[in-house]
Every structure is written in C-alpha cells, then in structure tokens.
Write an enzyme that holds these catalytic residues in place. Structure first.
Site, mmCIF file in Angstrom:
data_model
loop_
_atom_site.group_PDB
_atom_site.id
_atom_site.type_symbol
_atom_site.label_atom_id
_atom_site.label_comp_id
_atom_site.label_asym_id
_atom_site.label_seq_id
_atom_site.Cartn_x
_atom_site.Cartn_y
_atom_site.Cartn_z
ATOM 1 N N HIS A 98 1.211 -1.154 0.001
ATOM 2 C CA HIS A 98 0.105 -0.506 0.123
ATOM 3 C C HIS A 98 1.047 0.878 0.125
ATOM 4 O O HIS A 98 1.689 1.084 0.616
ATOM 5 C CB HIS A 98 -0.966 0.041 1.123
ATOM 6 N N GLU A 170 -3.205 2.069 -7.532
ATOM 7 C CA GLU A 170 -3.885 3.771 -6.390
ATOM 8 C C GLU A 170 -3.369 4.175 -6.524
ATOM 9 O O GLU A 170 -1.774 4.614 -5.870
ATOM 10 C CB GLU A 170 -3.726 2.472 -5.445
HETATM 11 C C1 PEP Z 1 -6.617 2.894 0.529
HETATM 12 O O1 PEP Z 1 -7.410 3.325 1.100
HETATM 13 O O2 PEP Z 1 -6.476 2.319 -0.156
HETATM 14 C C2 PEP Z 1 -8.030 4.287 -0.047
HETATM 15 C C3 PEP Z 1 -7.808 4.106 -1.958
HETATM 16 O O3 PEP Z 1 -7.962 5.215 0.367
HETATM 17 P P1 PEP Z 1 -9.622 6.443 0.102
HETATM 18 O O4 PEP Z 1 -10.243 5.505 -0.536
HETATM 19 O O5 PEP Z 1 -9.823 7.367 1.489
HETATM 20 O O6 PEP Z 1 -8.524 7.117 -1.507
#
Ligand code: PEP
Length: 259
Positions: A98, A170
C-alpha cells in the site's frame, strides 16, 4: 471473475468499533449478497481487530482481509505477522505494498514480492497496490513507474490451481484526497497493467486469475463511473468504507447488470 469491493479500514477504528462496523456491513450486505454472487465484498481491519471481526463475519458473505503481512512463516521478527497466522484467523486476502506503507515505512517492490510469494503459499489472495506519485506523473514517468512496480512485485510469481491475485491501481495523489483519477485515465492505466500482466503470465491465467481494481477517493457517488468500465474489476476503498451503508451501496453498485 467477480467484482471485488475491498474496504481498507487502515488504523481508523478501535477493536470495538471494528466489530460494530463489521456487524453492520454483514447485516446490510448479506441480505443482498446471495442473489449477487458476482460481487465479492472484503473488509480489511487492523491486525488488532482481525480475530474479533473474523468471528463476526464467519458464515456471512463478507470476507476478511489483512492490511499487511511479513514474508516468513515464523521466527524472531519482532512486531511482524505471518501469512500463516493470518490464515488461522480466517483471512482470505491481504493488502501488499500500500502506498502509505511505501511512503511511511519504506516498503519496496522487493518486499511486496516476498510477501506475495508467502501469501500465495498459504492460499491467501494478495492485493498488490501500485501507483505513481503526483511528481512522477508530472515528470511523465507514470507508465514506467507503474509497469516497474508490477514487474518487480510479481517477479517469479506463478499462479497455480485456484490461486488468485488482485492488483489495485491506486495513484498516490488520489488516495484520501477527495481528488480521484478520472475513469478514462484509470481505464488507460488498467489497460497498461493488463498488457504488462499478459506479458508476464499465460493469457488464460492473466484473464481468469488476476483482477485489476481501482482505488483512490472512490465513494458511493462516483463508484458507478469506474465500474462501468469493463476492465475495472472492482475498487479498493479507504475512507468511504468506514460507513456500513456506504460500503453496502458500493457493493450493490458492483452488482449492476453492466458488470
Ligand atoms: C486506500 O486506502 O487504499 C484508499 C484508496 O483510500 P481512499 O479511498 O480513502 O482514497
């Protein structure tokens, strides 16, 4: 392949609050889940709350995931938790790499790779997070960074039998900022990740055993715009997964006929 809706509860909740949230998620989603097998709902509480949340979720349609693990099975590794221990607690999934761990704890692609290999060995499904920073994107390095992360974190990974893998795109600048990546932009990154996976794995393995999901400021209002893109196979959600009705609504959005 189902659509995965994964809640990352980060370090936001106490043990008690985690159990209460899990109870509410299971109550709201279980009523619908049986008729919506195409959606796989997963929640990832802190390590501290895994046992209690696992007990709440046993026999429901909501699966348990962890937010991190170590790569060894056992030994003198202070503070770490093994995939084997996670499995004993009922975890089926585990987030790896992450961006918050990369940023604050120095997690590298090589570490993510070792964790993925260890998780697969125990029969857990890794959820590998990849994504560029704002600076990398602005410098025109977005694609190279993400391809590099996928290749390094999945080095020597072979999916055999029923083993599965989830890759979460992400972009770091979209996480927790309320500024999501546009669905078109996310779609092009998903295509790039799929192309990379197709080079690394046999085509049927890449297609049937690996899902690519989007994460970064997803909420009940915008989730449908991501899930409408066929190659976006679900979402990894932080902030908006902390309210049970919102999480259930996002699971419901993933069960719409288009998916
Ligand atoms: C995450 O923690 O992987 C994430 C996508 O957080 P958020 O949805 O708050 O942006």
């Amino acid at each position: 392949m189902p659509s995965y809706i994964v809640g990352n509860w980060k370090m936001q909740l106490s043990d008690q609050d985690s159990s209460a949230l899990a109870k509410e998620v299971a109550r709201l989603w279980s009523a619908q889940a049986a008729s919506r097998p195409q959606v796989r709902a997963v929640v990832c509480p802190s390590h501290l709350a895994l046992r209690a949340v696992g007990e709440v979720l046993r026999g429901t349609n909501v699966a348990l995931g962890a937010q991190d693990c170590f790569w060894e099975e056992k030994g003198a590794f202070t503070g770490e938790v093994s995939p084997k221990a996670l499995k004993e607690l009922g975890c089926e999934y585990c987030i790896v790499g992450h961006s918050e761990r990369r940023q604050y704890l120095g997690e590298t692609d090589e570490m993510a790779n070792r964790k993925i290999l260890a998780l697969l060995k125990q029969g857990l499904t890794p959820i590998l997070c990849v994504g560029e920073t704002r600076e990398e994107r602005d410098a025109g390095r977005r694609d190279a960074v993400v391809i590099g992360q996928v290749r390094a974190a999945l080095k020597d990974v072979a999916l055999v039998g029923t083993q599965r893998l989830i890759v979460a795109y992400e972009p770091r600048w979209a996480i927790g900022t309320g500024m999501p990546c546009s669905p078109d932009d996310a779609a092009s990154m998903h295509q790039l990740i799929n192309d990379t996976l197709a080079e690394m794995f046999a085509p049927d393995v890449a297609e049937r055993q690996i899902a690519v999901v989007y994460g970064g400021s997803v909420d009940p209002k915008n989730i449908a715009s991501y899930l409408a893109v066929p190659i976006i196979q679900g979402a990894l959600i932080g902030g908006a997964s902390l309210k049970a009705p919102d999480f259930a609504a996002m699971c419901e959005a993933a069960s719409e006929p288009a998916k």
